[in-house]
Design an enzyme around this catalytic site. Structure first.
Site, short mmCIF file in Angstrom:
data_model
loop_
_atom_site.label_atom_id
_atom_site.label_comp_id
_atom_site.label_asym_id
_atom_site.label_seq_id
_atom_site.Cartn_x
_atom_site.Cartn_y
_atom_site.Cartn_z
N HIS A 1 5.69 -6.33 7.85
CA HIS A 1 5.48 -7.74 8.16
C HIS A 1 5.79 -8.62 6.96
O HIS A 1 4.92 -9.37 6.49
CB HIS A 1 4.04 -7.96 8.66
CG HIS A 1 3.85 -7.50 10.08
ND1 HIS A 1 2.67 -6.99 10.56
CD2 HIS A 1 4.72 -7.45 11.12
CE1 HIS A 1 2.81 -6.66 11.84
NE2 HIS A 1 4.05 -6.93 12.18
N CYS B 1 3.33 6.00 8.38
CA CYS B 1 2.37 6.26 7.30
C CYS B 1 1.62 7.57 7.58
O CYS B 1 1.14 7.79 8.70
CB CYS B 1 1.37 5.11 7.23
SG CYS B 1 0.00 5.45 6.13
N GLU C 1 0.13 -0.18 15.80
CA GLU C 1 -0.49 1.06 15.30
C GLU C 1 -1.48 1.60 16.33
O GLU C 1 -1.50 2.79 16.62
CB GLU C 1 -1.22 0.81 13.97
CG GLU C 1 -1.86 2.08 13.43
CD GLU C 1 -2.84 1.83 12.27
OE1 GLU C 1 -2.56 0.99 11.40
OE2 GLU C 1 -3.89 2.52 12.25
N HIS D 1 -2.21 -4.29 18.57
CA HIS D 1 -1.50 -3.88 17.36
C HIS D 1 -0.68 -2.62 17.62
O HIS D 1 -1.17 -1.67 18.22
CB HIS D 1 -2.51 -3.63 16.23
CG HIS D 1 -1.88 -3.57 14.88
ND1 HIS D 1 -1.13 -2.51 14.45
CD2 HIS D 1 -1.87 -4.48 13.87
CE1 HIS D 1 -0.71 -2.75 13.22
NE2 HIS D 1 -1.14 -3.94 12.85
N SER E 1 1.64 -11.31 9.07
CA SER E 1 0.90 -10.13 8.60
C SER E 1 -0.60 -10.31 8.82
O SER E 1 -1.24 -11.17 8.19
CB SER E 1 1.20 -9.91 7.11
OG SER E 1 0.15 -9.18 6.51
N SER F 1 2.01 -5.70 2.81
CA SER F 1 3.45 -5.66 3.03
C SER F 1 4.19 -6.70 2.18
O SER F 1 5.31 -7.08 2.48
CB SER F 1 3.75 -5.85 4.52
OG SER F 1 2.91 -6.82 5.09
N CYS G 1 0.87 -1.18 0.00
CA CYS G 1 0.00 0.00 0.00
C CYS G 1 0.91 1.23 0.00
O CYS G 1 2.14 1.13 0.12
CB CYS G 1 -0.91 -0.01 1.22
SG CYS G 1 -0.02 0.17 2.77
N ASN H 1 -3.08 -8.35 8.04
CA ASN H 1 -3.96 -8.01 6.91
C ASN H 1 -3.94 -9.11 5.85
O ASN H 1 -4.95 -9.35 5.19
CB ASN H 1 -3.63 -6.61 6.35
CG ASN H 1 -2.49 -6.61 5.37
OD1 ASN H 1 -2.68 -6.91 4.20
ND2 ASN H 1 -1.28 -6.29 5.85
#
Lengths: 286, 286
Positions: A46, A100, A130, A128, A224, A268, A18, A226
Site C-alpha cells: 500500500h 509474508c 489478508e 482485508h 494503508s 509499507s 516490516c 496500518n
C-alpha cells in the site's frame, strides 16, 4: 515552522517496512529483472510510490487472475485466497510467492483447525485481503466467522470446539478479548497467536514519540490501513498529528511554535520516502 | 434478634450440594448398604456432619491407600491421583468411583494435552486434592505447572504449545486472565474450559442476596474452601456475614436490629443442615 533555530526530530526506529513487506518488495524488484513479462496481483504494497517504481520496471498491477494471460505473477505479502492460487496454478503462470511467512503460518493454522473439526473465528477486518486469504484456507471448517471485536464474537452461536487465529496486524488486547468471549461459549478453545509483533512494536514506539513531540508526522500511503491506525493512535496523544504520503504533503504552517517533531511510518513506507521527509523537516527548522 | 416480629429470610436456590457432591454422597450411602467392609479415601466431602453419618453406616475414613486392607473403597468427588488409583487396582480392592464427572473430564483433558506435547498449565490451588489428581494425569507432559493467578503464570518460562485446564471451582475471570498471560508466551494456546458453572452460579446468587440482607449466614464445613470463599465474597458486600457449620453456631447477638437474613451454603453442605438453620432463624425472628 520555527525560523532561525533547529527543530529536534524524534524518528521511530520501527518506522517503515516490516519484515514481510521488505521481503516482498525485494522479491518483486528481483523478479522484474528475471522475467520479461510480469505482473502483481493487486498492488504489491500500500505505497503508490513503490508501486509506481515497480511499474517503471515492468511490473504491471492486475486485479483479477482472469486478466493475466501469461508470464510471472507476484503474490503480494498479504497473500491470496486458495481459489486465486488454484486459478494461477491452472493457468500455468510462473509464481513469485511473496506472501509474508507470518501470513502463511496463519493460513496453515486456519487449514489445520478447519480440518480438525473446529469452528473457526478469525479476528480481523472482513474486507482485508489478508483475512480473505485466511478464510479461504479454512474451507473444511464447519463454520468460519470473521469478527473485529469481542462484542461481535459474543453474538456468535458458537459451542463445542472453537479455533482462533488473528489477522497478523491485530492488537493483542483486542485478540485476547475475543479469546475470552469464545472461552465463555466453547468447552475447548484453541488459539494460534498469529499476531506479528512488528505492529505492536511500531504502535508502542509511536505512542512514546507522540508523548514527547509538539508535532507528529505519520508517513504512509493514504490507502494503508496500518498507517491510518498509527496516525489515529498518535492523534489521541498529540492532536497535532498529520498523516502524509510524501514530503510534498508537508505544510509550513504546521511547524509554527514547534520544537520537537516526532516521525514514524507505516509498514509499507519505503526508507527513501522517510528520508526525504526527515531531510525537509531538518532544513525547515534552520 | 428482632424480638416480636418475623425476620425475612432470603435463601439461595443454589445453596448446598452441587451435582458432583450429591452424586458422590448418594453413591457412598448406597455402597455402605452393598458392602460389608468399606472405606473412603479421605473424607468423602468437606462436611464433618455427613462424614459422621457415613461412619455410622460403616464407611471408615482412611487417608492412605497403604492402610486399606480389603473391601470396597469410595473415591470421593475430588478424585484421586493416578498413582493412588493404580495402587487401589493393584490391591484388588472393589472401587466405588464417585469422582465428579466434571473432574474426570479435566483428567482426560490434562492427559490428552500432555500426550500431544503441550506444556500444561493448571489453574487452581496447588495443595487441593482435585488439582493433585489433575496433575497426575498429565504425566506425559514435558512440563506441568500449577498457578493460582496470572501473575504466577507470567513468571513461567513457557514457549511453544501451551495447554490449559482449570480446577473445576475456579472463577472464570481468573482463568481467562491466566489464558491471556499464556497467550503472550506461546504461539499456540489450547484451553479446555473445565470450570463447573455451579460455583459461579452460587457465588453470583450469594452476592445478590448479600446486597439485600442485613445479615448473611454462609453454612458449610470449616474445612470447606468453597464455603470459606463464599463467606469472603458476601462479607465484602455485607460485613455482617458469618460462616457457620451448623445451627449450633448461631449467636443471638448477631440478629440485633436485623430484618432481612440472607442464607447460602457451600457445595458440600447437606440439605438437612441448611433446613435446621432456616427453621431456627424463622423461630428466632418471632
Amino acid at each position: 515552522m520555527t525560523e532561525g533555530e533547529g527543530v529536534k526530530i524524534l524518528l521511530a526506529g520501527s518506522a517503515g517496512f516490516c519484515f514481510g513487506v521488505k521481503r516482498a518488495t525485494k522479491m518483486a524488484f528481483q523478479a522484474s529483472e528475471d522475467h520479461d513479462r510480469i505482473c502483481s496481483l493487486g498492488p504489491i504494497i500500500h505505497s503508490p510510490q513503490v508501486v509506481r517504481r515497480l511499474e517503471e520496471k515492468g511490473v504491471e498491477v492486475i486485479q483479477n487472475v482472469e486478466d493475466i494471460v501469461s508470464g510471472a505473477v507476484v503474490i503480494r505479502s498479504h497473500g491470496v485466497t486458495l481459489c486465486e492460487l488454484e486459478a494461477i496454478v491452472e493457468k500455468n503462470l510462473k509464481i513469485v510467492d511473496a506472501t509474508c511467512p507470518f501470513v502463511k503460518k496463519a493460513h496453515e493454522n486456519a487449514e489445520q483447525l478447519g480440518r480438525q473439526g473446529y469452528s473457526l473465528v478469525i479476528v480481523g477486518e472482513k474486507e482485508h485481503p489478508e483475512v480473505q486469504g485466511i478464510v479461504s484456507y479454512a474451507r473444511s471448517a464447519g463454520n468460519v466467522y470473521v469478527v473485529a471485536t469481542a462484542e461481535e464474537a459474543e453474538k456468535l452461536a458458537l459451542t463445542g470446539k472453537i479455533g482462533l487465529v488473528a489477522q497478523t496486524t491485530q492488537s493483542f488486547d483486542n485478540f485476547s478479548e475475543v479469546v475470552k468471549a469464545c472461552l465463555r461459549k466453547g468447552r475447548e478453545v484453541r488459539v494460534f497467536n498469529t499476531i506479528c509483533d512488528a505492529t505492536s512494536v511500531r504502535q508502542n514506539e509511536a505512542c512514546e514519540i507522540a508523548r514527547q513531540s509538539d508535532l507528529v508526522l505519520v508517513i504512509g500511503g493514504y490507502n494503508s490501513a496500518n498507517t491510518a491506525r498509527l496516525a489515529k493512535i498518535c492523534r489521541a496523544i498529540q492532536p497535532r498529528t498529520h498523516h502524509i504520503e510524501t514530503v510534498a504533503d508537508l505544510e509550513k504552517s504546521w511547524f509554527d511554535g514547534v520544537s520537537v517533531v516526532g516521525i514514524t511510518a507505516g509498514a509499507s513506507t519505503p526508507k527513501w520516502i522517510i528520508d526525504e521527509v526527515v531531510e525537509k523537516v531538518k532544513c525547515a527548522g534552520k
